[in-house]
Scaffold this active site. Sequence first.
Site, short mmCIF file in Angstrom:
data_model
loop_
_atom_site.label_atom_id
_atom_site.label_comp_id
_atom_site.label_asym_id
_atom_site.label_seq_id
_atom_site.Cartn_x
_atom_site.Cartn_y
_atom_site.Cartn_z
N ASP A 168 3.79 -3.88 -17.62
CA ASP A 168 5.71 -3.39 -17.89
C ASP A 168 5.28 -3.75 -19.58
OD1 ASP A 168 8.25 -1.98 -18.37
OD2 ASP A 168 8.88 -3.94 -16.79
N HIS A 188 12.79 10.20 -20.08
CA HIS A 188 13.89 11.13 -19.70
C HIS A 188 14.72 9.72 -19.23
CE1 HIS A 188 10.68 13.29 -17.93
NE2 HIS A 188 11.00 14.22 -18.35
N ARG A 232 10.31 8.39 -13.97
CA ARG A 232 10.76 7.69 -14.11
C ARG A 232 10.91 6.15 -12.53
NH1 ARG A 232 14.42 5.47 -16.92
NH2 ARG A 232 16.20 3.73 -15.86
N ASP A 267 9.01 -3.86 -21.96
CA ASP A 267 10.58 -4.77 -22.17
C ASP A 267 10.66 -5.89 -21.28
OD1 ASP A 267 10.93 -2.81 -24.06
OD2 ASP A 267 12.43 -1.44 -23.20
N ASN A 316 9.96 2.80 -19.43
CA ASN A 316 10.68 4.11 -19.33
C ASN A 316 11.33 3.30 -20.21
OD1 ASN A 316 10.19 4.32 -15.77
ND2 ASN A 316 11.83 3.07 -15.97
#
Length: 204
Positions: free
Chosen positions: A7, A92, A101, A9, A52
């Site tokens: 991931d 998105h 997402r 963030d 995302n």
Amino acid sequence: MKLAILDRDGTLNALGAGGLIASPAEWQPVPGALEAVARLNQAGWRVVVATNQPGLGGGVFDTQTLVAIHARMHRELGALGGRIDAVFYCPHAEGEDCACRKPAPGLMLQIRERCALEGGEIAVIGSCLAHLQAAQDLGAQLHLVCTGRSAHLQPHAPLPPGWPAATRAHASLQDVVDLLVGQGGSAPAAPSFPSSASSASSCS
């Protein structure tokens, strides 16, 4: 080969205001995280990011800005001898109907298909519940990093309901890398990723 899907963030970089990183200046690495990625690379692991990016769909920033943010990430990591081979992102906004997402599995499936790997050759690492939920059916190793949105969790305490059952919690990305490097094993084969380290792949 071995592949780590990270991931972004909260795992590689600190969370921005409102949970979004909207400019290169806002991208600040989590202390020790980039060094940990470089260690993975040196141990023979390939590393990609699955993230995302609802700021795109919400009009907070554009694709050019996202590319510039990732260029800073690649540049700072490269200065430490590390490399992220590709960035896969969902563009998105929250609430849009899409399969990519997270916690939907679309990005994870795209990465697995691109690499032609079995789940046992993949480690999925992140500080976000949705990141690990998206990978829970891959058969991959699932590693929670207790930073970012999970900084309130304790690595040796039971996880709250909703986390995939196979999730292992760690205090930092460095701790995950200590475990993975200690397991050993890498192969020379490599997947076909975009040739530029600053390339980004989206779910089209």
